[in-house]
Design an enzyme around this catalytic site. Structure first.
Site, PDB file in Angstrom:
ATOM      1  N   LYS A  17       1.791 -12.809  -7.560  1.00  0.00           N
ATOM      2  CA  LYS A  17       2.792 -13.886  -7.526  1.00  0.00           C
ATOM      3  C   LYS A  17       2.868 -14.495  -8.921  1.00  0.00           C
ATOM      4  O   LYS A  17       1.953 -15.200  -9.364  1.00  0.00           O
ATOM      5  CB  LYS A  17       2.366 -14.939  -6.487  1.00  0.00           C
TER       6      LYS A  17
ATOM      7  N   ASN B 125      13.509 -18.367  -0.187  1.00  0.00           N
ATOM      8  CA  ASN B 125      12.667 -19.518  -0.512  1.00  0.00           C
ATOM      9  C   ASN B 125      13.334 -20.799  -0.015  1.00  0.00           C
ATOM     10  O   ASN B 125      14.439 -21.141  -0.443  1.00  0.00           O
ATOM     11  CB  ASN B 125      12.431 -19.594  -2.029  1.00  0.00           C
TER      12      ASN B 125
ATOM     13  N   GLU C 242      13.202 -12.526  -4.373  1.00  0.00           N
ATOM     14  CA  GLU C 242      13.301 -13.877  -3.828  1.00  0.00           C
ATOM     15  C   GLU C 242      14.619 -14.545  -4.188  1.00  0.00           C
ATOM     16  O   GLU C 242      15.046 -14.527  -5.344  1.00  0.00           O
ATOM     17  CB  GLU C 242      12.149 -14.730  -4.375  1.00  0.00           C
TER      18      GLU C 242
ATOM     19  N   LYS D 213      -3.522 -19.938  -3.864  1.00  0.00           N
ATOM     20  CA  LYS D 213      -3.138 -20.661  -5.088  1.00  0.00           C
ATOM     21  C   LYS D 213      -3.897 -21.965  -5.193  1.00  0.00           C
ATOM     22  O   LYS D 213      -4.089 -22.671  -4.207  1.00  0.00           O
ATOM     23  CB  LYS D 213      -1.633 -20.888  -5.158  1.00  0.00           C
TER      24      LYS D 213
ATOM     25  N   GLU E 277      -1.024 -16.902   1.108  1.00  0.00           N
ATOM     26  CA  GLU E 277      -1.089 -17.170  -0.331  1.00  0.00           C
ATOM     27  C   GLU E 277      -2.400 -17.809  -0.771  1.00  0.00           C
ATOM     28  O   GLU E 277      -2.954 -18.670  -0.087  1.00  0.00           O
ATOM     29  CB  GLU E 277       0.081 -18.060  -0.730  1.00  0.00           C
TER      30      GLU E 277
ATOM     31  N   GLU F 282       9.981 -18.159   3.071  1.00  0.00           N
ATOM     32  CA  GLU F 282       8.963 -18.658   2.150  1.00  0.00           C
ATOM     33  C   GLU F 282       9.060 -20.174   1.999  1.00  0.00           C
ATOM     34  O   GLU F 282      10.168 -20.710   1.889  1.00  0.00           O
ATOM     35  CB  GLU F 282       9.148 -18.048   0.751  1.00  0.00           C
ATOM     36  N   SER F 283       7.921 -20.830   1.987  1.00  0.00           N
ATOM     37  CA  SER F 283       7.805 -22.285   1.779  1.00  0.00           C
ATOM     38  C   SER F 283       8.224 -23.083   3.020  1.00  0.00           C
ATOM     39  O   SER F 283       9.178 -22.717   3.710  1.00  0.00           O
ATOM     40  CB  SER F 283       8.642 -22.793   0.595  1.00  0.00           C
TER      41      SER F 283
END
Length: 267
Positions: free
Chosen positions: A126, A196, A175, A66, A64, A226-227
């Protein structure tokens, strides 16, 4: 829907209405179709790239890009999407995820364009997709995939948005965070299922979220955790449970060289 998510979706509705006044839906559609005819801009095969990595015995990493997040603020002061994209691609990322949300993540459409132009791997836009306008816009920008978040969409809305994306040749990452959301996500055709680990209501993160939903996922789906993937032990925990696709952002964004950090985490 959580308060922060409700706020983001409300802002997004206003944003989409304003954007469609500046560039019409017809213009976005025209640009999207033009991109689909251009060898350098047509979809690169987001799901295919992840599957190729996994088939070769490696992790399928969506790395990612960001600058900031609502919960953590600025993650990276010196933010150069093209450089980060090149570094990720050179260090084994299967795909990129680029934040384009302006108000809450300090993202920009231009970040996606410069990241994609700097490498040859596919790119996920995203963002909080709530309207088909954004899907035409995503393809017009050169995105190869879009994100649909079950927590902020109705079931029929999701199906319509997925159909629109597939019509344009875009792949879809759906997601979820909970069992009821997962049930809804399974109505979609996409094989790419993101779980997530961050609770969007509290922003607390636990990898147990992915592990607790595993038994509900049918064969034929590719799970993307994710995360919360912060170190090699986290990666190993997931791979021990046959989860081989990862979306990782924060741990990489805070590193001096995000691509090198990715290599250290997965290679």
């Amino acid at each position: 829907m959580s308060d922060i998510l409700e706020k983001i979706v409300a802002t997004k509705k206003v944003e989409v209405a304003a954007d469609s006044q500046k560039i019409s839906l017809a213009n976005q559609r025209e640009q999207a179709e033009e991109n689909n005819r251009d060898e350098t801009l047509k979809p690169r095969g987001f799901i295919h790239s992840i599957n190729q990595k996994i088939a070769s015995g490696k992790a399928g990493v969506i790395a990612e890009i960001k600058k900031a997040s609502p919960s953590k603020g600025i993650l990276r002061e010196h933010f150069h999407p093209a450089e980060i994209a090149q570094s990720y691609a050179n260090n084994g990322a299967a795909c990129l995820s680029v934040l384009t949300d302006r108000n809450y993540f300090q993202g920009a459409n231009a970040y996606l364009q410069s990241a994609r132009a700097a490498c040859s791997i596919p790119v996920l836009r995203k963002d909080f997709t709530i309207d088909s306008y954004q899907i035409y816009e995503a393809r017009a920008l050169g995105a190869d995939a879009i994100l649909l978040i079950v927590a902020c969409l109705e079931r029929n809305q999701m199906q319509e948005l997925e159909a629109c994306a597939h019509e344009l040749g875009l792949d879809v990452l759906v997601e979820v965070h909970s069992a009821p959301e997962l049930e809804q996500a399974l109505d979609l055709k996409t094989p790419l299922l993101g779980i997530n680990n961050r609770n969007l209501k509290t922003f607390e993160v636990t990898l147990q979220t992915t592990l607790s939903l595993l038994s509900m996922v049918p064969a034929g789906k590719t799970i993307v955790t994710e995360s919360g993937i912060m170190n090699r032990a986290d990666v190993q925990l997931m791979r021990n449970h046959h989860i081989n696709a990862f979306l990782v952002g924060e741990a990489l964004m805070r590193a001096t060289d995000p691509g090198v950090a990715l290599g250290e985490l997965f290679n």
